[in-house]
Scaffold this active site. Structure first.
Site, mmCIF file in Angstrom:
data_model
loop_
_atom_site.group_PDB
_atom_site.id
_atom_site.type_symbol
_atom_site.label_atom_id
_atom_site.label_comp_id
_atom_site.label_asym_id
_atom_site.label_seq_id
_atom_site.Cartn_x
_atom_site.Cartn_y
_atom_site.Cartn_z
ATOM 1 N N ASP A 34 1.094 -1.652 0.564
ATOM 2 C CA ASP A 34 -0.258 0.048 0.082
ATOM 3 C C ASP A 34 1.163 1.158 0.202
ATOM 4 O OD1 ASP A 34 0.928 -1.117 2.697
ATOM 5 O OD2 ASP A 34 -1.138 0.131 3.090
ATOM 6 N N GLU B 150 0.344 -0.671 5.633
ATOM 7 C CA GLU B 150 1.402 -0.313 6.948
ATOM 8 C C GLU B 150 0.825 0.853 6.789
ATOM 9 O OE1 GLU B 150 4.810 0.704 7.699
ATOM 10 O OE2 GLU B 150 3.798 1.641 5.704
ATOM 11 N N ASP C 118 12.388 -0.390 4.707
ATOM 12 C CA ASP C 118 11.285 1.040 5.008
ATOM 13 C C ASP C 118 11.726 1.923 5.089
ATOM 14 O OD1 ASP C 118 8.694 1.517 3.824
ATOM 15 O OD2 ASP C 118 7.608 1.139 5.363
HETATM 16 ZN ZN LIG Z 1 6.953 2.912 4.146
#
Ligand SMILES: [Zn+2]
Length: 415
Positions: free
Chosen positions: A101, A166, A195
């Protein structure tokens, strides 16, 4: 353990040959919008199906789904995929977790290009999600593909966990997977979450601070400014309270931990709400907040307790009433030890592939790596990026995407 030089060189060369493919894949997935219902989106289903087809076309057929029911999206479910490439042994498995996402583009005026149509310019790809978190997803996926195309079996299983939700809380994403498949990820496994990161790829994030937002409400009595003796000035009391809280917290919670940047806890007075609109009125109420980032060895409750003690002194001295509220609280997960296998392995790969000196670090808080740590699984957050998450004109440096794939290949090949 030293890894076979000829094999890693072949894998790296193979990854270089995927460069245009990786760019194309970024373009394709960016065009399939994957926003959660909180953002009035339709979820990640279509993007997940597309990724699955891609995986199968590479020969990565071992895909399990851990979908979370959600009746707010058209398909009624939020997809979570686990792609496995079997190794010579199963355990300890190596995991890369990436989220499918994205956040919305935000203010469209600030975008120079269409956020859902990737534009390539000077070695960068521009578009929503290209860095957060598609870069990590694409890097890991093409690292896996290189093993298949080179006919190499990794020493142990390598798995990609591609999750939903997330950006909107993780409950229907990684939390759902770990809750519904408690034995899937083992505390001895190697878990990397690409991330967040820094520009030269040297930062290996192993720990986070607790986040505490405190709201203070100071109540006095509003009167004309020419008659202060008949009122109670909440502005003055709030000013003293701000300084005293600031001093007390800094003094009492002064430990330093060099793993963190900055090394100490931070206590910052931030938001202050408007009080009266005119100068000649003594305010009867003040509302303001502190943003606190607290080293994990401190108990968050003792910070709150100190704030309340200080508030009591101001109540007494200035005859006001002070309310101390917790506006937000996220307790830090246990840190990943700097000598845990995952840290050592990622650091070795960074040294060998990128050629920079890796540094395990703690940050101010708020990455999804903490979800694993809370489940007792040591995880690191790592990637090479300018960190443009959620900004307009988000971009991914193509060289970083390709290089990170090589770092993953090195980690997968190690044991
Ligand atoms: Zn992220």
């Amino acid at each position: 353990m030293p890894i076979a030089k000829d094999i890693i060189e072949r894998l790296k060369k193979r990854i270089d040959s995927y460069r245009d493919d990786m760019v194309e894949f970024q373009k394709e997935i960016t065009a399939i919008v994957a926003l959660g219902p909180e953002y009035k989106g339709q979820g990640e289903w279509k993007r997940a199906r597309f990724i699955m087809e891609k995986l199968k076309s590479f020969g990565l057929a071992d895909i399990s789904e851990y979908n979370a029911p959600d009746d707010r999206v058209p398909e009624g479910t939020r997809p979570n995929l686990v792609v496995r490439l079997s190794g010579k042994k199963q355990k300890p498995a190596v995991w890369v977790m990436a989220h499918m996402d994205t956040v919305p583009p935000g203010d469209m005026q600030q975008w120079e290009t269409d956020p859902f149509e990737v534009v390539e310019k000077e070695g960068k790809l521009y578009g929503r999600g290209v860095e957060d978190n598609q870069q990590g997803l694409v890097s890991a996926l093409y690292a896996l593909r290189a093993f298949l195309d080179e006919g190499q079996k990794p020493p142990t299983d390598v798995c990609l966990m591609l999750v939903s939700d997330e950006e909107t809380g993780n409950a229907l994403g990684v939390e759902h997977v770990l809750k519904n498949a408690p034995d899937l990820v083992d505390p001895r496994d190697i878990v990397i979450v690409p991330d967040s990161g820094n520009q030269d790829g040297s930062m290996v994030e192993v720990a986070e601070k607790s986040i505490l937002w405190i709201e203070f409400v100071v109540r006095g009595k509003q009167v004309h400014a020419s008659m202060p003796h008949v009122g109670i000035n909440a502005a003055r009391a709030a000013a003293y309270l701000t300084v005293r809280v600031d001093e007390a917290l800094k003094k009492r919670f002064d430990k330093q931990d060099p793993v963190f940047d900055p090394p100490g806890s931070t206590f910052e007075p931030t938001k202050r709400e408007a009080n009266v609109p005119n100068v000649n009125t003594i305010p009867g109420e003040e509302r303001f907040c502190f943003d606190c980032r607290i080293l994990p060895d401190y108990d968050v409750d003792s910070v709150l307790k100190t704030a309340r003690e200080v508030a009591a002194t101001v109540e007494e001295e200035f005859k006001v009433e002070v309310e101390v509220n917790t506006a937000a609280l996220m307790k830090a997960a246990p840190a990943t030890s700097v000598d845990s296998p995952v840290v050592l392995r990622v650091m070795e790969a960074i040294r060998e592939v990128i050629g920079v000196k890796p540094k395990p670090m703690g940050i101010g808080g708020g990455t999804v790596g903490a979800v694993f740590r809370r489940h007792g699984i040591p995880a690191v957050v790592w990637s090479t990026m300018d960190d443009l998450a959620h900004q307009p004109n988000e971009y991914c440096v193509i060289d970083n995407m390709v290089q990170d794939a090589k770092v993953f290949a090195h980690v997968f090949l190690n044991e």
